[in-house]
Every structure is written in C-alpha cells, then in structure tokens.
Scaffold this motif. Sequence first.
Motif, PDB file in Angstrom:
ATOM      1  N   GLU A   1       9.793  -0.193   8.552  1.00 41.11           N
ATOM      2  CA  GLU A   1      11.043   0.402   9.038  1.00 41.11           C
ATOM      3  C   GLU A   1      11.458   1.563   8.141  1.00 41.11           C
ATOM      4  N   GLU A   2      11.310   1.384   6.841  1.00 39.63           N
ATOM      5  CA  GLU A   2      11.643   2.470   5.913  1.00 39.63           C
ATOM      6  C   GLU A   2      10.695   3.650   6.104  1.00 39.63           C
TER       7      GLU A   2
ATOM      8  N   THR B   1      14.977  -4.043  -2.769  1.00 37.56           N
ATOM      9  CA  THR B   1      15.474  -3.628  -1.465  1.00 37.56           C
ATOM     10  C   THR B   1      14.615  -4.125  -0.308  1.00 37.56           C
ATOM     11  N   PHE B   2      13.311  -4.045  -0.454  1.00 34.80           N
ATOM     12  CA  PHE B   2      12.390  -4.345   0.643  1.00 34.80           C
ATOM     13  C   PHE B   2      11.701  -5.682   0.392  1.00 34.80           C
ATOM     14  N   LYS B   3      12.091  -6.661   1.164  1.00 37.68           N
ATOM     15  CA  LYS B   3      11.620  -8.028   0.932  1.00 37.68           C
ATOM     16  C   LYS B   3      10.430  -8.437   1.787  1.00 37.68           C
ATOM     17  N   ASP B   4      10.103  -7.654   2.812  1.00 38.17           N
ATOM     18  CA  ASP B   4       8.991  -8.049   3.672  1.00 38.17           C
ATOM     19  C   ASP B   4       8.298  -6.814   4.238  1.00 38.17           C
ATOM     20  N   GLU B   5       7.202  -7.049   4.910  1.00 32.34           N
ATOM     21  CA  GLU B   5       6.401  -5.958   5.463  1.00 32.34           C
ATOM     22  C   GLU B   5       7.159  -5.187   6.541  1.00 32.34           C
TER      23      GLU B   5
ATOM     24  N   MET C   1       2.603   2.869  -3.277  1.00 30.23           N
ATOM     25  CA  MET C   1       1.529   2.924  -4.273  1.00 30.23           C
ATOM     26  C   MET C   1       1.155   1.514  -4.730  1.00 30.23           C
ATOM     27  N   LYS C   2       2.156   0.703  -5.008  1.00 29.45           N
ATOM     28  CA  LYS C   2       1.870  -0.666  -5.425  1.00 29.45           C
ATOM     29  C   LYS C   2       1.190  -1.430  -4.295  1.00 29.45           C
ATOM     30  N   SER C   3       1.671  -1.262  -3.077  1.00 27.12           N
ATOM     31  CA  SER C   3       1.068  -1.937  -1.924  1.00 27.12           C
ATOM     32  C   SER C   3      -0.398  -1.543  -1.775  1.00 27.12           C
ATOM     33  N   MET C   4      -0.690  -0.274  -1.968  1.00 29.24           N
ATOM     34  CA  MET C   4      -2.064   0.183  -1.849  1.00 29.24           C
ATOM     35  C   MET C   4      -2.931  -0.428  -2.941  1.00 29.24           C
ATOM     36  N   MET C   5      -2.395  -0.499  -4.141  1.00 30.01           N
ATOM     37  CA  MET C   5      -3.176  -1.058  -5.240  1.00 30.01           C
ATOM     38  C   MET C   5      -3.436  -2.551  -5.042  1.00 30.01           C
TER      39      MET C   5
END
Length: 111
Positions: free
Chosen positions: A66-67, A57-61, A17-21
Amino acid sequence: MIAPLSRKERVFLAGAMKSMMLADGHFEEQELKALDVLLRRLNFGDYEQCLVEFEATFKDEDSFWEEAAAIKRPEAHEIITTALRELMLHEGIPELTEGHLLNRLKKIWKA
C-alpha cells in the motif's frame, strides 16, 4: 543520490532494502558489506533511523505494498528502483526472490 527523496520515501526505501536482503532467507557478510558501501555512496546517513521508523509503521506485507502504491513521483520511483537494483546485483546474478520485489514495484508504479 537519495537527496531528492522525501522522508516518507526514504523510510520506504530503507524497508525495501531490508526486505530485499531478507528475500533469500539469510543474511551473508557479503550482503552487509554491499549494503554499507551502497549506503555511503547514496549518502543515506539516516538509513538506520528510517529503518526503525519503517518497522514501527509497517507491520505486514499488505501495508508495505500500500505504501509503495502511495509513492507517486516518477523521480522517487527511479531512485528507489535504481538503489534496489544495485543492491540486488551485488553478487552478479540476481536471486529470483529479490527480483520479484523489484518487478512488483515496477508493475505497481507503471499503473
């Protein structure tokens, strides 16, 4: 609506959601209001905690995608894509960059 999601799936949804925003490069007040309305409607009360966990947890694209691939349940796919579609359409016309995220998720989950 998100009740069937596991904690791991909710964490991913919060990050998506944050990525989309952020996909169009800026946050508008209208987007924040739309997010707040959607979070209440989805009963996503732990969104902020999930987002903090996602960011830790997720530091990069690459780790994000992968998640996404690790989420196997079709029910989770449907809930996540529906929530993202609602967020994307809040202005009536989806942005190309926002649609790219949703389309890539759909492609990963069809494989």
